[in-house]
Design a protein around this motif. Sequence first.
Motif, mmCIF file in Angstrom:
data_model
loop_
_atom_site.group_PDB
_atom_site.id
_atom_site.type_symbol
_atom_site.label_atom_id
_atom_site.label_comp_id
_atom_site.label_asym_id
_atom_site.label_seq_id
_atom_site.Cartn_x
_atom_site.Cartn_y
_atom_site.Cartn_z
ATOM 1 N N GLY A 81 -1.269 -1.783 -10.490
ATOM 2 C CA GLY A 81 -2.533 -1.436 -11.122
ATOM 3 C C GLY A 81 -3.661 -1.075 -10.172
ATOM 4 N N GLY A 82 -3.482 -1.302 -8.876
ATOM 5 C CA GLY A 82 -4.474 -0.858 -7.900
ATOM 6 C C GLY A 82 -5.612 -1.804 -7.609
ATOM 7 N N ALA A 83 -5.624 -3.003 -8.208
ATOM 8 C CA ALA A 83 -6.751 -3.914 -8.011
ATOM 9 C C ALA A 83 -6.885 -4.369 -6.558
ATOM 10 C CB ALA A 83 -6.606 -5.125 -8.930
ATOM 11 N N GLN A 84 -5.759 -4.474 -5.850
ATOM 12 C CA GLN A 84 -5.776 -4.933 -4.459
ATOM 13 C C GLN A 84 -5.756 -3.775 -3.455
ATOM 14 O OE1 GLN A 84 -6.258 -7.955 -3.643
ATOM 15 N NE2 GLN A 84 -5.631 -9.235 -5.369
ATOM 16 N N ALA A 85 -5.796 -2.553 -3.940
ATOM 17 C CA ALA A 85 -5.732 -1.397 -3.045
ATOM 18 C C ALA A 85 -7.002 -1.292 -2.209
ATOM 19 C CB ALA A 85 -5.524 -0.122 -3.851
ATOM 20 N N THR A 123 -1.269 3.314 -1.690
ATOM 21 C CA THR A 123 -0.446 2.168 -1.299
ATOM 22 C C THR A 123 -0.527 1.849 0.190
ATOM 23 O OG1 THR A 123 1.548 3.493 -0.921
ATOM 24 C CG2 THR A 123 1.174 2.677 -3.165
ATOM 25 N N ASP A 124 -1.365 2.539 0.934
ATOM 26 C CA ASP A 124 -1.471 2.232 2.362
ATOM 27 C C ASP A 124 -1.919 0.783 2.523
ATOM 28 O OD1 ASP A 124 -1.215 2.757 5.017
ATOM 29 O OD2 ASP A 124 -3.093 3.869 5.217
ATOM 30 N N HIS A 125 -1.365 0.109 3.521
ATOM 31 C CA HIS A 125 -1.614 -1.319 3.688
ATOM 32 C C HIS A 125 -1.281 -1.720 5.119
ATOM 33 C CE1 HIS A 125 2.655 -0.884 2.794
ATOM 34 N NE2 HIS A 125 2.862 -2.012 3.451
ATOM 35 N N ALA A 126 -1.632 -2.930 5.487
ATOM 36 C CA ALA A 126 -1.317 -3.425 6.829
ATOM 37 C C ALA A 126 -1.305 -4.949 6.814
ATOM 38 C CB ALA A 126 -2.332 -2.911 7.852
ATOM 39 N N ARG A 157 -4.308 -19.666 15.800
ATOM 40 C CA ARG A 157 -3.065 -18.974 16.107
ATOM 41 C C ARG A 157 -2.121 -19.016 14.909
ATOM 42 N NH1 ARG A 157 -1.349 -17.564 21.064
ATOM 43 N NH2 ARG A 157 0.773 -18.266 20.708
ATOM 44 N N LEU A 158 -1.433 -17.922 14.682
ATOM 45 C CA LEU A 158 -0.471 -17.720 13.599
ATOM 46 C C LEU A 158 -1.137 -17.466 12.250
ATOM 47 C CD1 LEU A 158 2.346 -20.282 14.453
ATOM 48 C CD2 LEU A 158 2.149 -17.892 15.135
ATOM 49 N N LEU A 159 -2.452 -17.260 12.231
ATOM 50 C CA LEU A 159 -3.108 -16.861 10.988
ATOM 51 C C LEU A 159 -2.590 -15.493 10.565
ATOM 52 C CD1 LEU A 159 -5.394 -17.478 8.886
ATOM 53 C CD2 LEU A 159 -6.894 -16.091 10.354
ATOM 54 N N ARG A 160 -2.228 -15.367 9.279
ATOM 55 C CA ARG A 160 -1.764 -14.090 8.730
ATOM 56 C C ARG A 160 -2.877 -13.438 7.923
ATOM 57 N NH1 ARG A 160 2.315 -17.499 10.847
ATOM 58 N NH2 ARG A 160 4.395 -16.608 10.487
ATOM 59 N N GLY A 161 -2.911 -12.119 7.948
ATOM 60 C CA GLY A 161 -3.884 -11.381 7.159
ATOM 61 C C GLY A 161 -3.254 -10.158 6.517
ATOM 62 N N THR A 162 -3.755 -9.783 5.339
ATOM 63 C CA THR A 162 -3.235 -8.651 4.577
ATOM 64 C C THR A 162 -4.382 -7.804 4.075
ATOM 65 O OG1 THR A 162 -1.328 -9.948 3.790
ATOM 66 C CG2 THR A 162 -1.882 -7.954 2.558
ATOM 67 N N VAL A 163 -4.236 -6.486 4.168
ATOM 68 C CA VAL A 163 -5.196 -5.571 3.559
ATOM 69 C C VAL A 163 -4.416 -4.499 2.818
ATOM 70 C CG1 VAL A 163 -5.365 -4.167 5.673
ATOM 71 C CG2 VAL A 163 -7.175 -4.041 3.956
ATOM 72 N N GLY A 164 -4.863 -4.177 1.606
ATOM 73 C CA GLY A 164 -4.185 -3.177 0.798
ATOM 74 C C GLY A 164 -3.015 -3.745 0.022
ATOM 75 N N ASP A 165 -2.367 -2.865 -0.743
ATOM 76 C CA ASP A 165 -1.259 -3.285 -1.602
ATOM 77 C C ASP A 165 -0.156 -2.239 -1.532
ATOM 78 O OD1 ASP A 165 0.446 -4.235 -3.527
ATOM 79 O OD2 ASP A 165 -0.984 -4.120 -5.188
#
Length: 225
Positions: A83-87, A184-187, A68-76
């Motif tokens: 520079g787009g490396a995390q896109a 730049t789409d992300h969530a 519980r409370l784990l955070r997650g990220t996708v995109g930049d």
Amino acid sequence: MSTYFWPVLRLVDEEPADGHDGPTGGHDGPTGGYDGLTDGHGGRIQVPSAFTLTYRGNPQGNVVPMPRLLRGTVGDAAAITNGGAQARATWTCDSTPDRRTTSYPVCPPGDRVVRIHDFPSCWDGRHLDTPDHRAHLVFPTVDGGCPKGTFPVPQLRLVAAYDLPTGKRFRIDAFDGQRNSPLTDHAFFVNLMPDELMARVVGCLNSGRTCVDEQSAASGPALRS
């Protein structure tokens, strides 16, 4: 059961009927008038006509529960200046889901524009978040396995489909300086799922079954192996 965030989709060159964008939209210009159309934050917000939330297993072995409370990220959100490396923007059309792009898709009349967010699913087993919101939860390797020192958790996929007016241009409401780029789409997500339900998700995935949450079958999470 959990919290999810992603940038809104807007029509281009269309000011809202009341001349304002609401509390999360554009801002007032130097003279106090609405300036959303020139700063890239204007245009009518488009609400998804369909939304699916799916959990998937790991092809190399069993998954462990997300804490519980784990955070997650996708995109930049700043992919242009970074520079787009995390896109990891993924756009497509409803009728051709396998034809994916990092650009805004041009879909046939009557077809839906689709955004796909596949979150990382290899957890370090210790942290719920890290300063960059990434190091604690990373993406699997090419073969689907998790890097050394990480453990597979259910992989979350969010899919949003939009019925957009034919012939209208659209864009995401990106940060200033990002040129409203589709790249730049992300969530983001924060896992608030009760432990009992998470155990059901894990049990379903590790047994190789496809399950649907009966309490929200119309739009609730599908649990897929």
